[in-house]
Structure formats: C-alpha cells, structure tokens
Design an enzyme around this catalytic site. Structure first.
Site, PDB file in Angstrom:
ATOM      1  N   ILE A  82       5.465   4.062   2.686  1.00 21.09           N
ATOM      2  CA  ILE A  82       4.255   4.280   3.478  1.00 21.09           C
ATOM      3  C   ILE A  82       3.706   2.965   4.030  1.00 21.09           C
ATOM      4  CG2 ILE A  82       1.878   5.155   3.393  1.00 21.09           C
ATOM      5  CD1 ILE A  82       2.895   6.906   0.975  1.00 21.09           C
ATOM      6  N   GLY A  88       9.143   2.304  -1.222  1.00 24.78           N
ATOM      7  CA  GLY A  88      10.565   2.588  -1.074  1.00 24.78           C
ATOM      8  C   GLY A  88      11.385   2.568  -2.342  1.00 24.78           C
ATOM      9  N   TYR A 127       9.903  10.067   0.753  1.00 19.62           N
ATOM     10  CA  TYR A 127       9.101   8.859   0.948  1.00 19.62           C
ATOM     11  C   TYR A 127       8.325   8.561  -0.321  1.00 19.62           C
ATOM     12  CZ  TYR A 127       4.926  11.837   1.530  1.00 19.62           C
ATOM     13  OH  TYR A 127       3.902  12.729   1.342  1.00 19.62           O
ATOM     14  N   CYS A 128       7.924   7.294  -0.450  1.00 17.85           N
ATOM     15  CA  CYS A 128       7.074   6.870  -1.557  1.00 17.85           C
ATOM     16  C   CYS A 128       6.246   5.680  -1.081  1.00 17.85           C
ATOM     17  CB  CYS A 128       7.892   6.526  -2.811  1.00 17.85           C
ATOM     18  SG  CYS A 128       9.167   5.280  -2.558  1.00 17.85           S
ATOM     19  N   THR A 129       5.634   4.944  -1.977  1.00 18.45           N
ATOM     20  CA  THR A 129       4.706   3.880  -1.578  1.00 18.45           C
ATOM     21  C   THR A 129       5.401   2.751  -0.830  1.00 18.45           C
ATOM     22  OG1 THR A 129       3.403   4.361  -3.549  1.00 18.45           O
ATOM     23  CG2 THR A 129       2.888   2.326  -2.379  1.00 18.45           C
TER      24      THR A 129
END
Length: 343
Positions: free
Chosen positions: A227, A202, A198-200
């Site tokens: 997220i 995508g 996951y990241c901020t």
C-alpha cells in the site's frame, strides 16, 4: 562495544524535540540467506546507532525486515551503508507517506526464527517461486477484471480502517491465521481466477504468493511495495486511488491517511472514527479505535475498570501488575467484549 539502547523512550523523545531536525520513517525487507544472524544483527546495530537510526528490525537466517526512523541529514550515509551490504544494495525503501519524527524512539535489532511469523515450513515448498509483482497502474487494471479475486493479506484491525474496494478482508488476528483460511475459501478458483494480493509493504505477500503457487493457484499476483508504494505511484502517475481510508502502520503513528474516507467507527460510541490507540492502563494496553470525545470521557481507557485502575497512583498500578505475565494476551487488537461497536 555498545550493542543496546542506553536511553529510555522518554529521554530519546526529549532529545529529538531539542534537536528540532526532520527524520524519515522508512521500511524495507529482503529475503536472503544470512549465515550468522547474530553477527549481522550486531553489525547493523553498531553502524546504525552511530547514525542515530531508531526502529524495529528483525533479522533471521531467511533475511531482514526493517521499520525505522533515520535523521534526514543522515539518509545518504544510511543508504550508503545499505548498499555496502551485497544483498541489500539498491533494496527498495518504502518511505512513509506521513512523516513523524517520533515514529520510533529506540533502536531494536532482534534475531528471530523468521522475519515474519507465518507458521510455514519453508522446506516443503520453493519460497523463490513467487507471484508476479505489479505496480499501481497494472494493479488497478487487474482489480477491475471480473476474473480477479482481490485479497487483503493483513489482519482485521488493519483492514478495518482501510482497504481496497471489493477486497476480501479475512477476520484474523495474525498473518499465519489467514493463509489456510484463504486457501480453503478460494479452493474452487485455483485455476480459473487471478489471485491478487496486497499488504502494507509487500513482505507478507512475498511469502504468501510462493505458498499459494505451491498449493495449486495458477495465476498469482502481488502488489509491489504494498500500500505504501501504491500510494506513492498513484500520486506520481496521477492514477485513480482505489484504496479507501487509512493504512495501518506498526509504529507510534499507527496509521497513514490514504484517502479522506473514514470507513471505521469508534469502538465505544459508534461514531465515524479511524484512530487507533492503546488503552492507557498499562496492564491492559488493548489496541482499539477511540474518538476524541470518548478518549476524554474515558481518560484514554477502553473500559470503566481500566479507567479506575489508571486513576490509581503509579506505584499502586505497578503493585497490581506485579507477577502477572499476560504477554500478548493483553494485546488483543480490538477483541474485547467491552468494545460495544467493534465490527
């Protein structure tokens, strides 16, 4: 034809205050082949400037990465313009959880070699062979599976203030630093574990998932929309929120609160705190976490030395900075010996 900003950040801030109208902070990305990024960049600037769009947008041959602020009353026009561009029609827009009319104060559309600095040679692997995208519900189920390895693809200063439970959070300064480290650390699990990332929003996982599949990982997943979209789905679907703390964002807000837990600490006194600031000394500009008490005591600076410089007349500060080219060396993102309580 105007292809650049004519107002300073302060002038724009004043206009926003005087207008008194709501703005929406939005981010989106799209990997696509853009034949002439410069022409596309100019096209975007002309149209978005007319709509009073502000933000930081990167355009490259491989696509677009955009973080911006648009007047709420102009959103439909902005969306219509996006839909008029073939590869951006119905692109997913991540609308910020917490809105701030001053999240961006200039419109910057820049042509770059890549839309995310990943350090990869895209010719060596199939960038379209991506991992499986999952929504919040399936993501929650996956990370409960003991056969899952959950990896945070963000940098240390992002995960420090907020991350998912039991996630691996690499202690890295940049995205490119994390790629080889993660592969090395998880080398023995390429076939037997589910790699969930996951990241901020995508975009980093989009490239990383293809890279890790190329490197031999058999079961690769990524959180769709990152997220930001996870938080929205958790609320809309009344799911359990497994993210703790704040989500770091790359605008003037610096963070969105996702849960009430404060998992970080002030880098100067050690008390619970998750507020990122930049050192008020323009020659330093260090990004670090500072509580209100320390901000007052240190005059918004990271050290006594910077506090002394910041107290000097502005012209004297400019004189001291003259001729010094530190570039990103001054943006250490919390890596400084003056921060006694940096984790």
């Amino acid at each position: 034809m105007q292809l650049y900003n004519t107002l300073s950040a302060k002038e724009r801030e004043k206009l926003i205050e005087e207008a008194g109208k709501d703005r929406l902070t939005i981010s989106f990305y799209k990997y696509a082949h853009i034949g002439n990024p410069k022409i596309f960049r100019n096209h975007l600037f002309v149209h978005w400037n007319q709509l009073d769009v502000l933000g930081r947008i990167y355009v490259a041959n491989e696509g677009i990465n955009a973080q911006l602020s648009v007047p709420a009353e102009n959103f439909d026009s902005f969306k219509a313009h996006l839909d008029s561009i073939t590869f951006l029609e119905n692109v997913r827009l991540n609308i910020a959880i917490e809105q701030d009319n001053k999240s961006f104060l200039k419109l910057k559309v820049k042509v770059r070699h890549k839309i995310v600095a990943d350090g990869l040679n895209d010719d060596t692997f199939d960038v379209t062979n991506k991992g499986i995208h999952v929504g919040a519900k399936e993501f929650n189920e996956l990370i409960e599976d003991p056969e899952t390895v959950l990896v945070d693809m963000r940098n240390h200063y992002e995960s420090e203030i907020g991350h998912f439970e039991n996630a691996i959070t690499p202690d890295v300064d940049t995205f490119r630093d994390s790629l080889d480290i993660i592969e090395k650390d998880l080398a023995e699990h390429k076939e037997d574990k589910k790699l969930v990332m996951y990241c901020t929003g995508g975009i980093r996982c989009e490239k990383a998932s293809a890279y890790y599949k190329h490197k031999g990982f058999k079961n690769v997943y990524q959180l769709e929309g990152g997220i930001i979209e996870y938080t929205r789905q958790v609320k809309d679907q009344e799911l359990e929120n497994k993210f703790k703390g704040k989500n770091f964002v790359f605008d003037h807000r610096r963070g969105e609160r996702i849960s009430e837990e404060v998992i970080a600490n002030c880098h100067q006194c050690g008390k619970p705190c998750d507020t990122h600031v930049n050192c008020a000394n323009e020659a330093c500009h260090l990004l670090f976490i500072q509580c209100e008490e320390c901000a007052k005591a240190m005059d918004d600076c990271c050290s006594d030395e910077c506090k002394e410089i910041h107290a000097l007349p502005f012209e004297e500060q400019k004189r001291l900075r003259k001729g010094k080219v530190d570039s990103n060396k001054i943006f250490k993102k919390g890596r400084s010996p003056v921060l006694k309580f940096k984790k």
